[in-house]
Scaffold this active site. Sequence first.
Site, PDB file in Angstrom:
ATOM      1  N   ASP A 197      48.719  65.089  25.293  1.00  0.00           N
ATOM      2  CA  ASP A 197      47.917  66.231  25.380  1.00  0.00           C
ATOM      3  C   ASP A 197      48.424  67.332  26.195  1.00  0.00           C
ATOM      4  OD1 ASP A 197      44.814  67.263  24.591  1.00  0.00           O
ATOM      5  OD2 ASP A 197      45.051  67.701  26.742  1.00  0.00           O
ATOM      6  N   ASN A 198      48.534  68.640  25.855  1.00  0.00           N
ATOM      7  CA  ASN A 198      49.090  69.777  26.383  1.00  0.00           C
ATOM      8  C   ASN A 198      50.125  69.499  27.247  1.00  0.00           C
ATOM      9  OD1 ASN A 198      46.964  71.547  25.515  1.00  0.00           O
ATOM     10  ND2 ASN A 198      45.551  71.021  26.883  1.00  0.00           N
TER      11      ASN A 198
ATOM     12  N   GLN B  20      44.987  64.441  33.042  1.00  0.00           N
ATOM     13  CA  GLN B  20      44.046  65.329  33.685  1.00  0.00           C
ATOM     14  C   GLN B  20      42.944  64.246  33.964  1.00  0.00           C
ATOM     15  OE1 GLN B  20      43.818  67.538  30.404  1.00  0.00           O
ATOM     16  NE2 GLN B  20      41.888  66.777  29.473  1.00  0.00           N
TER      17      GLN B  20
ATOM     18  N   LYS C 113      29.851  68.457  30.081  1.00  0.00           N
ATOM     19  CA  LYS C 113      29.434  69.684  29.211  1.00  0.00           C
ATOM     20  C   LYS C 113      28.656  69.126  28.100  1.00  0.00           C
ATOM     21  CE  LYS C 113      31.912  72.778  31.142  1.00  0.00           C
ATOM     22  NZ  LYS C 113      32.929  73.470  30.450  1.00  0.00           N
TER      23      LYS C 113
ATOM     24  N   GLU D 226      51.675  67.718  21.631  1.00  0.00           N
ATOM     25  CA  GLU D 226      50.463  68.317  21.364  1.00  0.00           C
ATOM     26  C   GLU D 226      50.731  69.709  22.117  1.00  0.00           C
ATOM     27  OE1 GLU D 226      46.562  70.354  21.616  1.00  0.00           O
ATOM     28  OE2 GLU D 226      47.680  69.311  23.264  1.00  0.00           O
TER      29      GLU D 226
END
Length: 481
Positions: A390-391, A316, A256, A419
């Site tokens: 994370d998540n 991830q 990105k 988080e």
Amino acid sequence: MLARSPDGTEAVPYAGAVLGRIMIDDVRPSTPSGRFPAKAVVGDAVTVSAVIFQDGHDMIGARVRWRREGKRTWHVAPMGDLATGTDDWSGQFRPSVVGHHEFVVEAWKDRFRTWRHDVEIKFAIGDDITLELEEGARILWSLADGLGPRSRRRVLDAAAGLRRTDLTVQERLNAGLDDRVAELVADVPDVDVTATDPLPLWVDRPRANFGAWYEFFPRSEGGFNGSTKRLAAIADMGFDIVYLPPIHPIGTSHRKGPNNTLKAGPGDPGSPWAIGSPEGGHTAIHPELGTLDDFRAFVREANDLGLEVALDYALQCSPDHPWVADHPEWFWRRPDGSIRYAENPPKKYQDIFPIHFWPEKDADRLALWKACREVLRYWIGHGVRVFRVDNPHTKPMAFWAWLIERIHRDDPDVIFLAEAFTRPNVMAKLAEVGFTQSYTYFTWRTQPAELRQYVEELATGRTVDYMRPNFWPNTPDILSG
């Protein structure tokens, strides 16, 4: 709960506890399910409370016994009723070691306290208390066996005084009503003790209770060598922890550009959370940031300055992560056979593949979970004791319960920050299954009344037994206004 049935042989259940002479309800600290431990911190007072009552008017004695799990020796702390007639009891102890602990609340009919109360009233109204004096002497004799030699001698002398016929009734009574004697026998469990089942308690190191985190992108300082020079300034500002977003190689597939644009320019680094490239995955360092030796030097300097380094633990992968080629069964598949990328409609994250934590085969699941555990063990081995996860609410609760428990077996001082900006019950459950600290809805509260109400909820609500809120004014992708 454990209690004797009318014939004295077995427990009688009632509503998940027992129906005995004394009832112990609503024991805290505890977690909603009872399967996971409440939390405490080394050196801090752990307040144990319970509702304790019985049939009849006899007085009650209570205490809390506690120990480090696996140890043979139990420690004892007295419990007292907070206010007459409320049945609310409380006691405290201070654990001194990190790790698993357990505690038990015990209660019993306090025969001596009841006797003392009743005999004072009877004597005051002129009743003959000869038999009561003998009764008091027998109670003291039976309780003396639970005391050490010096205390036992004091209690037996009081019992003998109650039986001295050469003294007046008032003098004999004074011997039994000695306040010091009452103190000595107050915490000796009497007959028909009712005890709770052991309740679990996890004790953390003090940093688990509070920490001021400084979020730091090493890329902004040219890598770890430049970042190391910034640590003194961070320490001078009063921070406790330096938190690093992912430091791993970043994928190039679907990389990105700024603001999640679909095309990256020649100098765009991509999202650090798109973890993995041919250079490595979760146990590798992005070459532009430096080497493992550079990272270790960064950690040493931070520690020398009184800082800890926290790493981002983001489970991830980018499409280029080695796991994607080596273990395609660890990822979600779409009907056409392609791997599903991450989405949070209307947002799409084509550069990130979420992990499928429940693959079809148990062997694949176990291999995946172990691989995730080994990532943590790798960085723990290089001096990291704090992880911002994370998540975590997008991964199974069972996975976190399994993972954190196994990490704590060998490294009980490791801290995990959840988080998770998600529903309150989900945040609370993550804390229950093991997370040390938790994000909150602080950034969503904008009015003074909202903030006050939310902080009071966090400070006094039931989650106080196991959830430690961490107030973040911003995150890497959310800047509250």
